[in-house]
Each structure stands twice: as structure tokens, then as C-alpha cells.
Motif scaffolding. Structure first.
Motif, short mmCIF file in Angstrom:
data_model
loop_
_atom_site.label_atom_id
_atom_site.label_comp_id
_atom_site.label_asym_id
_atom_site.label_seq_id
_atom_site.Cartn_x
_atom_site.Cartn_y
_atom_site.Cartn_z
N ILE A 24 -44.01 21.26 4.40
CA ILE A 24 -45.36 20.80 4.73
C ILE A 24 -46.34 21.97 4.71
CG2 ILE A 24 -46.79 19.86 6.59
CD1 ILE A 24 -44.39 18.08 7.35
N ASP A 25 -45.93 23.10 5.25
CA ASP A 25 -46.80 24.28 5.25
C ASP A 25 -47.11 24.76 3.83
OD1 ASP A 25 -46.95 24.29 7.99
OD2 ASP A 25 -45.40 25.83 8.27
N MET A 26 -46.12 24.68 2.93
CA MET A 26 -46.32 25.12 1.55
C MET A 26 -47.22 24.18 0.77
SD MET A 26 -42.38 26.24 0.76
CE MET A 26 -42.67 26.67 -0.95
N LEU A 27 -47.14 22.88 1.07
CA LEU A 27 -47.91 21.88 0.34
C LEU A 27 -49.37 21.80 0.79
CD1 LEU A 27 -48.20 19.32 -1.50
CD2 LEU A 27 -47.37 18.00 0.47
N CYS A 28 -49.59 21.86 2.09
CA CYS A 28 -50.90 21.52 2.65
C CYS A 28 -51.77 22.76 2.88
CB CYS A 28 -50.72 20.76 3.97
SG CYS A 28 -49.72 19.25 3.79
N ASP A 29 -53.06 22.51 3.05
CA ASP A 29 -53.99 23.60 3.34
C ASP A 29 -53.58 24.29 4.65
OD1 ASP A 29 -55.29 22.63 1.15
OD2 ASP A 29 -57.02 21.83 2.23
N PRO A 30 -53.68 25.62 4.71
CA PRO A 30 -53.25 26.36 5.91
C PRO A 30 -53.90 25.84 7.18
CG PRO A 30 -53.72 27.88 4.11
CD PRO A 30 -54.18 26.52 3.66
N GLY A 31 -53.08 25.60 8.19
CA GLY A 31 -53.58 25.19 9.50
C GLY A 31 -54.07 23.77 9.59
N SER A 32 -53.91 22.96 8.53
CA SER A 32 -54.49 21.62 8.54
C SER A 32 -53.55 20.54 9.07
CB SER A 32 -54.94 21.23 7.13
OG SER A 32 -53.83 21.03 6.27
N GLU A 75 -39.26 23.99 -5.73
CA GLU A 75 -40.12 23.31 -4.76
C GLU A 75 -41.59 23.73 -4.87
OE1 GLU A 75 -38.65 22.82 -0.79
OE2 GLU A 75 -36.57 22.63 -1.44
N PRO A 76 -41.91 25.02 -5.02
CA PRO A 76 -43.32 25.36 -5.22
C PRO A 76 -43.94 24.66 -6.42
CG PRO A 76 -42.08 27.33 -4.63
CD PRO A 76 -41.07 26.24 -4.84
N ASP A 77 -43.18 24.50 -7.49
CA ASP A 77 -43.68 23.77 -8.66
C ASP A 77 -43.93 22.32 -8.31
OD1 ASP A 77 -44.37 23.22 -11.39
OD2 ASP A 77 -42.33 22.45 -11.70
N ALA A 78 -43.05 21.71 -7.53
CA ALA A 78 -43.25 20.32 -7.10
C ALA A 78 -44.55 20.18 -6.31
CB ALA A 78 -42.06 19.86 -6.25
N PHE A 79 -44.80 21.12 -5.40
CA PHE A 79 -46.02 21.05 -4.59
C PHE A 79 -47.27 21.26 -5.45
CE2 PHE A 79 -42.98 22.88 -1.24
CZ PHE A 79 -42.49 21.61 -0.96
N ALA A 80 -47.18 22.14 -6.44
CA ALA A 80 -48.31 22.36 -7.34
C ALA A 80 -48.59 21.09 -8.14
CB ALA A 80 -48.01 23.53 -8.28
N GLN A 81 -47.55 20.39 -8.57
CA GLN A 81 -47.74 19.15 -9.32
C GLN A 81 -48.36 18.06 -8.45
OE1 GLN A 81 -44.88 17.70 -12.21
NE2 GLN A 81 -43.67 19.56 -11.98
#
Length: 517
Positions: free
Chosen positions: A49-57, A242-248
Motif C-alpha cells: 500500500i505504501d509503494m502504490l499510494c501517495d506518501p502519507g495518504s 511488484e513496483p512495475d505492477a504499481f506503476a501500471q
């Protein structure tokens, strides 16, 4: 305001317990299980969740929900709440594999997600996109025992899981093993992704397959990336990690409105390729293959194309792009695969894609070089007519404009499935366009079979017939009778599409205003 008493000391025990419980929740399944996930190259639910979403949101709900196990009380197997992605609000849920392998918390008073659960209701009620990060076993016998009885599953509801698809964008990402309801949930979405190194999903895992069928199979052979992105079509896109998944996920959402009754977002600036480059990409000779991705790059804004479902039904390319900053759904036949013919997987892909674009108000541009439906025993056995008819129905039922650009061929029902007869849909043709009920050569063989077999000079008769019908089926004959809306210089493709897309956006805005009033 003060009461004359030291109330801080009264509050402190309550705050201490709150923080102790929060620390236990954040500890998830414990250090050993977290370390195991990291050793396998996977992240935990909160890390994802932290990697996908805007920091602190991220604003969590149900933080202190518990999962009883034979050994101890663990936190919830589902982490969920509100967050932002690129400044836009979303509802997000992540199955926590460190807690009972992410099993559904059916013992709870209300399920947190992701099969008709709390986080889905939140997305539905607030009309915001839903993102689910999946890695779980679905049901769990022990958690069912905690509930106290076995539920007759046919009595269970699914709301608002399917209703969501008509209301907001829904994205799922399979980032590890997913079975049962978790696996099924992956396909109930507008866009699904699977991690290549770790993702796999199945109705039942290898142990149950062995028990039921006596087959020894590992989880990736059973339901890995190749199975579901190339053969079953359950998953749209693979992700290298996983980072690629979040970027997509972020890229996909950037093209869509937050909900179905809003306009999709635009961008203020863009760059384009030199329109003269189109001549070096596409030959007017229908026998010469070309790189359809280069064609797409030459028509739409530079680097804006986001392909969806690239490995399933590759004779048709589908994806999202921008033209003059405006989002649009793109379909393009790929003559490098099956000569651009529509087979059953391509037809399935088209039907799903155009319905998604229609739901969220994205006009469609179809770049066509289609010889028709794929023919032959295998194609018939796969159901090319069944799925092809659905592809035709889907594109004819959409309410958004469909702009068909006839690059080269268009024949038969496969060609009919590349356009829409509605009043806002138009057909533009390049001078290389050629069309008809079927290609002249094949049509002659079918219609004049007896004459050709009995002719003393089959080659001469065939040449005579081909010339006769070639003149009859000249594209200019169609143009002269206004059977195509405009014949254009390929270099003018962006000019026409840009004007039409601006009109479509204006029309959509007016339609939404009328609906609200």
C-alpha cells in the motif's frame, strides 16, 4: 478550557492501550512470517500500500480487527482504507498473507473485503476507484469454525462487487498465490495484473488438484502468468515485479475518470511524431507486414499508448492512449499475428475492452487491417463465431463514438466488427483501404468452383474473374457513393481525429450535465 484536574493522566492508559494494539496490528503475522515473505522477494500488505499510494495518504479502517488462530490472536488478514494515487482518492485493500495466508475473515461481523466486503462498499458509496492487492487462499476451514456454522454458499450475496463495475474503475493485482474467492476476484475488474515472479491463481491449488485428479502440478504450471495472460485471458497484463505492477496501476487510472459520470482527465501538453513517418511504417501493399505499435505511435501522442492484454489474442491490440491530450480507447489489428484475423481470444478481448471504454466515456479509435474472422477447424472449435458475434454486438451497442480508420483490408463479419453504425461514429479511409464481403480471390474460388474445375485454362479464367471483380469492388466506387465518410491522406489522420475527439468530449460533458439536472 480546563476542569482544574490533570486529565492527561486519566487519558494515558487508554492511549497506551491504543498504541500497543496498533503496534500489534502493524506486526501482522509476526517477524518470522514477514521475513519469509521478504526472503521470497515479496512485500507485505502494508508495504505494498505504501509503494502504490501517495506518501502519507493512506487512512486505514478496521486496524484493530483480529483473527483468532490456534496459537494466538493475530491482526486482520485484510488491510483496507482510503488513500490517494497521483492526488486522486481511491479505496484500497490488500490481503495480508502473513496472517492465515490472507484468508477471508468470514468470522467477522462484516467482511472487510474483497468479495462483497467493507472496502467495496466504501468505493461504491463514495464513487471512487477500487484497487485490490491479492495474495490469499480465499476460504479457511478454521475461520469458518470460529463463525460457528457452515453457511450455505448459494445464500451469500455479492453486492456491490458486480455493481462496482458499472460505477467506478476496479483494478486487481495478483502479487502472490491466490486461490478460491481471491483468485476469482482477480477477474472481476476492469484491469488485472499479475506479478511474473510470484503471481499465480487457481480455483483450487496443487494439493486439491492432486486429491481430485491425481495430477502432480506446481502452482505456476497450474495458474501462473503464462497460463492466465496467454491462454485463459483471466489477467490483462503481466508485471516484471511488484513496483512495475504499481506503476501500471497508476498509469491505467490516469486515463480514466474516478467514476462513470465524470469526464476522463486530460493533459495540457503533448508531443507528436512526424506524420510523414507513417509512410515508412505502412506499405499500401497488403502482403507486407508492418509494426502496428509503430503505427499507433505515429497516430497518437508520443509515448501515450498503454497496452492492455498484450499476450492474449495478439492479432488485435487494445489499450489506452491520448490524442491532443485527450484519453481514448485504441484498437488495432496486428497483421503480424494470424494476418490480423479475429480469432476467439481476440474477439473476447475486443468485447471486454470496448464495454469498459463505453462505461467510462472514452471514445474508440479502431485502426483496421482485417481479413476477417479466422477460419479452420481449430477456430470453429474455439467458438470464433460465438465470441465474434459478441465482439460485433459489443461495438455496435456502445454509446461512445467509434472512429474507424481503414488502413488496409476489411472483409466479412470480422470487418463489420470494426465499426459502429451510430450517428456520431465515422469511418475514415486511407487510399490503401480495400474492403468487401470477402477477398476477391477466395470469393471467386467459392462462387465459381465448378466453372474453374471444368475450364480448359483455369489460370486464364481465374485472372479474368479477378480483374472483373477487382474493378467492381474498387474502393473509389464506394467513396463515390458516400459509403465511407471521408478518404484522407494518412498524414491528416490526427487532424480529423483531434477535431472529432474534441466534439465527443463536448458532447459527453453536455450529456453528463443533462443527466445531473
Amino acid at each position: 478550557m480546563t476542569t482544574g484536574r490533570d486529565t492527561q493522566s486519566e487519558w494515558q492508559p487508554l492511549l497506551d492501550e491504543l498504541e500497543q494494539r496498533r503496534a500489534a496490528a502493524y506486526d501482522a503475522g509476526g517477524e518470522a512470517r514477514t521475513r519469509r515473505e521478504h526472503d521470497l522477494g515479496r512485500f507485505t500488505a502494508r508495504e505494498r500500500i505504501d509503494m502504490l499510494c501517495d506518501p502519507g495518504s493512506f487512512l486505514e479502517f478496521g486496524t484493530f480487527t483480529t483473527t483468532p488462530t490456534p496459537d494466538r490472536i493475530l491482526p486482520s488478514s485484510m488491510i483496507c482504507g482510503l488513500a490517494e494515487i497521483d492526488g486522486r482518492p481511491v479505496a484500497v485493500g490488500a490481503e495480508d498473507y502473513t496472517v492465515e495466508a490472507g484468508a477471508v475473515g468470514i468470522h467477522l461481523r462484516k467482511i472487510k473485503g474483497s468479495f462483497g466486503g467493507f472496502i467495496e462498499e466504501l468505493a461504491y458509496g463514495y464513487r471512487i476507484p477500487l484497487v485490490l492487492l491479492l495474495q490469499g487462499v480465499g476460504g479457511n476451514v478454521y475461520l469458518q469454525e470460529l463463525k460457528g456454522y457452515a453457511e450455505l454458499v448459494s445464500s451469500l450475496g455479492t453486492a456491490p462487487m458486480f455493481d462496482l463495475l458499472d460505477r467506478v474503475p476496479v483494478v486487481t493485482a495478483v502479487l502472490g498465490p491466490a486461490a478460491g474467492s481471491s483468485a476469482a476476484r482477480a477477474g472481476i475488474s476492469h484491469f488485472s495484473i499479475m506479478s511474473e515472479p510470484h503471481g499465480c491463481c487457481f480455483a483450487a491449488g496443487p494439493p486439491l488438484v492432486k486429491t481430485a485428479l491425481g495430477l502432480e502440478v506446481d502452482k505456476f504450471q497450474l495458474g501462473g502468468v503464462d497460463v492466465h495472460t496467454r491462454r485463459s485471458g483471466l489477467i490483462n497484463n503481466p508485471a516484471i515485479d511488484e513496483p512495475d505492477a504499481f506503476a501500471q496501476i497508476r498509469r491505467f487510472l490516469s486515463f480514466l475518470p474516478s467514476e462513470a459520470t465524470s469526464l476522463p482527465p486530460t493533459v495540457e501538453s503533448w508531443t507528436t511524431a512526424d506524420p510523414n513517418d507513417l509512410f515508412s511504417v505502412v506499405s499500401p501493399n497488403g502482403r507486407r507486414a508492418y509494426d502496428v505499435h509503430a503505427l499507433i505511435s505515429g497516430v497518437f501522442d508520443t509515448d501515450s499508448f498503454f497496452e492492455m492484454t498484450p499476450n492474449f489474442g495478439p492479432s488485435l491490440r487494445t489499450g489506452l492512449a491520448r490524442l491532443e491530450g485527450m484519453p481514448v480507447g485504441v484498437l488495432a489489428t496486428d497483421n503480424r499475428h494470424l494476418a490480423g484475423s479475429m480469432n476467439a481470444p481476440a474477439a473476447r478481448k475486443q468485447a471486454d475492452f470496448v464495454r469498459m471504454c463505453d462505461r467510462f466515456g472514452l471514445p474508440l479509435v479502431y485502426l483496421v487491417d482485417a481479413p476477417g474472422f479466422l477460419v479452420g477447424p481449430e477456430a470453429e472449435a474455439e467458438g470464433v463465431l460465438t465470441f465474434g458475434a459478441d465482439a460485433l454486438r459489443a461495438i455496435h451497442e456502445v454509446t461512445v463514438p467509434v472512429y474507424t480508420v481503414q488502413v488496409r483490408r476489411s472483409f466479412g463479419l470480422g470487418g463489420q466488427a470494426t465499426g459502429n453504425p451510430g450517428p456520431t461514429s465515422l469511418r475514415l479511409s486511407w487510399p490503401s483501404g480495400i474492403w468487401g464481403d470477402m477477398p476477391v480471390q477466395g470469393g471467386i474460388e467459392a462462387a465459381f468452383k465448378a466453372e474453374l474445375e471444368n475450364s480448359a485454362d483455369k489460370a486464364a479464367l481465374r485472372a479474368e474473374l479477378e480483374e472483373r471483380f477487382r474493378k467492381q469492388t474498387s474502393t473509389w466506387t464506394t467513396v463515390e457513393r458516400f459509403g465511407v465518410d471521408e478518404m484522407i491522406d494518412p498524414r491528416d489522420t490526427r487532424k480529423y481525429l483531434g477535431r472529432l475527439l474534441r466534439l465527443a468530449r463536448h458532447s459527453r460533458a453536455a450529456e453528463l450535465r443533462d443527466t445531473r439536472h
